[in-house]
Scaffold this motif. Sequence first.
Motif, PDB file in Angstrom:
ATOM      1  N   LEU A 248     -14.981 -44.525 -13.939  1.00 10.97           N
ATOM      2  CA  LEU A 248     -14.829 -45.797 -14.630  1.00 10.97           C
ATOM      3  C   LEU A 248     -15.466 -45.735 -16.019  1.00 10.97           C
ATOM      4  O   LEU A 248     -16.455 -45.025 -16.223  1.00 10.97           O
ATOM      5  CB  LEU A 248     -15.452 -46.936 -13.825  1.00 10.97           C
ATOM      6  CG  LEU A 248     -14.443 -47.747 -12.989  1.00 10.97           C
ATOM      7  CD1 LEU A 248     -13.890 -46.920 -11.850  1.00 10.97           C
ATOM      8  CD2 LEU A 248     -15.068 -49.025 -12.489  1.00 10.97           C
ATOM      9  N   ASN A 249     -14.903 -46.500 -16.941  1.00 11.15           N
ATOM     10  CA  ASN A 249     -15.475 -46.573 -18.274  1.00 11.15           C
ATOM     11  C   ASN A 249     -16.668 -47.517 -18.325  1.00 11.15           C
ATOM     12  O   ASN A 249     -17.596 -47.309 -19.111  1.00 11.15           O
ATOM     13  CB  ASN A 249     -14.421 -47.039 -19.278  1.00 11.15           C
ATOM     14  CG  ASN A 249     -13.260 -46.070 -19.366  1.00 11.15           C
ATOM     15  OD1 ASN A 249     -12.296 -46.180 -18.606  1.00 11.15           O
ATOM     16  ND2 ASN A 249     -13.341 -45.116 -20.280  1.00 11.15           N
ATOM     17  N   ARG A 250     -16.629 -48.550 -17.480  1.00 11.43           N
ATOM     18  CA  ARG A 250     -17.744 -49.504 -17.521  1.00 11.43           C
ATOM     19  C   ARG A 250     -17.772 -50.332 -16.240  1.00 11.43           C
ATOM     20  O   ARG A 250     -16.724 -50.717 -15.715  1.00 11.43           O
ATOM     21  CB  ARG A 250     -17.595 -50.440 -18.725  1.00 11.43           C
ATOM     22  CG  ARG A 250     -18.783 -51.346 -19.007  1.00 11.43           C
ATOM     23  CD  ARG A 250     -19.968 -50.579 -19.564  1.00 11.43           C
ATOM     24  NE  ARG A 250     -21.159 -51.418 -19.564  1.00 11.43           N
ATOM     25  CZ  ARG A 250     -21.536 -52.213 -20.558  1.00 11.43           C
ATOM     26  NH1 ARG A 250     -20.788 -52.327 -21.636  1.00 11.43           N
ATOM     27  NH2 ARG A 250     -22.655 -52.897 -20.479  1.00 11.43           N
ATOM     28  N   VAL A 251     -18.972 -50.602 -15.757  1.00 15.14           N
ATOM     29  CA  VAL A 251     -19.202 -51.514 -14.645  1.00 15.14           C
ATOM     30  C   VAL A 251     -19.945 -52.732 -15.207  1.00 15.14           C
ATOM     31  O   VAL A 251     -20.935 -52.591 -15.923  1.00 15.14           O
ATOM     32  CB  VAL A 251     -20.026 -50.855 -13.531  1.00 15.14           C
ATOM     33  CG1 VAL A 251     -20.381 -51.873 -12.454  1.00 15.14           C
ATOM     34  CG2 VAL A 251     -19.261 -49.680 -12.928  1.00 15.14           C
ATOM     35  N   TYR A 252     -19.446 -53.923 -14.868  1.00 12.87           N
ATOM     36  CA  TYR A 252     -20.065 -55.165 -15.327  1.00 12.87           C
ATOM     37  C   TYR A 252     -20.660 -55.911 -14.130  1.00 12.87           C
ATOM     38  O   TYR A 252     -20.280 -55.689 -12.983  1.00 12.87           O
ATOM     39  CB  TYR A 252     -19.042 -56.048 -16.041  1.00 12.87           C
ATOM     40  CG  TYR A 252     -18.544 -55.465 -17.336  1.00 12.87           C
ATOM     41  CD1 TYR A 252     -19.232 -55.694 -18.529  1.00 12.87           C
ATOM     42  CD2 TYR A 252     -17.394 -54.684 -17.383  1.00 12.87           C
ATOM     43  CE1 TYR A 252     -18.780 -55.169 -19.729  1.00 12.87           C
ATOM     44  CE2 TYR A 252     -16.931 -54.143 -18.574  1.00 12.87           C
ATOM     45  CZ  TYR A 252     -17.631 -54.387 -19.746  1.00 12.87           C
ATOM     46  OH  TYR A 252     -17.185 -53.849 -20.922  1.00 12.87           O
ATOM     47  N   PHE A 253     -21.586 -56.822 -14.436  1.00 13.54           N
ATOM     48  CA  PHE A 253     -22.268 -57.595 -13.404  1.00 13.54           C
ATOM     49  C   PHE A 253     -22.237 -59.065 -13.789  1.00 13.54           C
ATOM     50  O   PHE A 253     -22.483 -59.412 -14.940  1.00 13.54           O
ATOM     51  CB  PHE A 253     -23.717 -57.130 -13.256  1.00 13.54           C
ATOM     52  CG  PHE A 253     -23.863 -55.648 -13.075  1.00 13.54           C
ATOM     53  CD1 PHE A 253     -23.742 -55.069 -11.824  1.00 13.54           C
ATOM     54  CD2 PHE A 253     -24.088 -54.820 -14.166  1.00 13.54           C
ATOM     55  CE1 PHE A 253     -23.851 -53.694 -11.659  1.00 13.54           C
ATOM     56  CE2 PHE A 253     -24.197 -53.450 -14.024  1.00 13.54           C
ATOM     57  CZ  PHE A 253     -24.084 -52.881 -12.761  1.00 13.54           C
ATOM     58  N   SER A 254     -21.931 -59.918 -12.832  1.00 10.80           N
ATOM     59  CA  SER A 254     -21.907 -61.355 -13.077  1.00 10.80           C
ATOM     60  C   SER A 254     -22.760 -62.035 -12.013  1.00 10.80           C
ATOM     61  O   SER A 254     -22.487 -61.932 -10.818  1.00 10.80           O
ATOM     62  CB  SER A 254     -20.473 -61.884 -13.018  1.00 10.80           C
ATOM     63  OG  SER A 254     -20.420 -63.256 -13.334  1.00 10.80           O
ATOM     64  N   ALA A 255     -23.806 -62.703 -12.445  1.00  7.66           N
ATOM     65  CA  ALA A 255     -24.726 -63.342 -11.506  1.00  7.66           C
ATOM     66  C   ALA A 255     -24.029 -64.468 -10.750  1.00  7.66           C
ATOM     67  O   ALA A 255     -23.333 -65.295 -11.342  1.00  7.66           O
ATOM     68  CB  ALA A 255     -25.936 -63.889 -12.248  1.00  7.66           C
TER      69      ALA A 255
END
Length: 382
Positions: A248-255
């Motif tokens: 993957l190019n990027r992993v994001y996180f959302s609270a």
Amino acid sequence: MLRQASLFEKAPAVKISPDFRKRLSLLSQDSRFDLAGSCAKDPLGQGRKRGPLGRWLYPVVLPNGRRMTLFRTLLSNQCFSDCAYCPLRQERDFLRLSLRPEEIADAFMSLWRRKIVHGLFLSSAIFAHPDKVMEEFITVARILREKEGFGGYIHLKVVPGASEAAIETAAKFANALSLNVETSSPERLAQLSQAKKFEKIWQGMNQLKKLKERFLFSQTTQFIVGAAGETDAEIILQTERLYRQLKLNRVYFSAYQPGLGKQDLPGEFLARQNNFLLREHRLYQVDFLLRKYGFSAREIPLKNGFLPLEKDPKELWAESHPEFFPVNINKASYKELLRVPGIGPTIARRILEARKESYLKNISVLFPNKKLFQKALPYIVT
């Protein structure tokens, strides 16, 4: 909303009806529930804004580090899914609205021509069969590419359960495709949804990995942090797996936003709910350690499966590994420099370049500010 409306009033070639303006406003606001914290300017999330012109605009940092402002909205907030963390889930009773692909394309081009936005981020609730939702995404992208001649950034969400053919067609038009993994394991996802299946999501992400060999797009995903009561250790291990196995190019996180979903969290997690945004911030710091700094998941300092919230995880690692320090800035490798608190890729490269010219005695000038230099000082020698 008056300031937002004025953007379109200055573009007379595009006729914006009051009905469309209302639907766009509400759907753009609903997209805030899918807000990744990478745009936050501080660990408590006080910098979470959609840009100076309102919620239609969304400042982001792309996987390649480029910063841009995106026009972001949902295609629809009508949802047939049951995700416990989501305020848009099927069981809730509120005004359901949709936009037509042509309307979204026209609104985007109006803003883009005025140089107010750089690209489009299009998402949606699951209002129909996954392939039908994907078809409408693709229609928006096709209009922009083929009719309007737009060659810039388009990010499309991939709907869980979409066919291989639909995903491949989307890949032809998008600069970025994201299929959200949501949780760290099948067991965790089962706590949140009976409609979504972890294995199906993983299959879709595998397909995206293969398509990247033929099409030029970045692949991303996102975790909803805290909704299923998972530990940070679980999220970190899965993040490492996503980078290593699926590239993957990027992993994001959302609270997770307590009070918006229906999920009942155990008491120990409810006690942490006021810290969900800070927890999200710490996970982003870990993401940089995994993605840019050469750390492995097993090296990340944890306490009872969670990241300590009071300090940067890189600083905690340094404090627990006195045998590694001090680092000699005239001899250390790039990877060794990256282990020093206060030194990131940019400063490490500056040090390597500067010492080609002469022996380094004072490197404070290589730091963008005194705060970072002071952080590094106890861990380095010349």
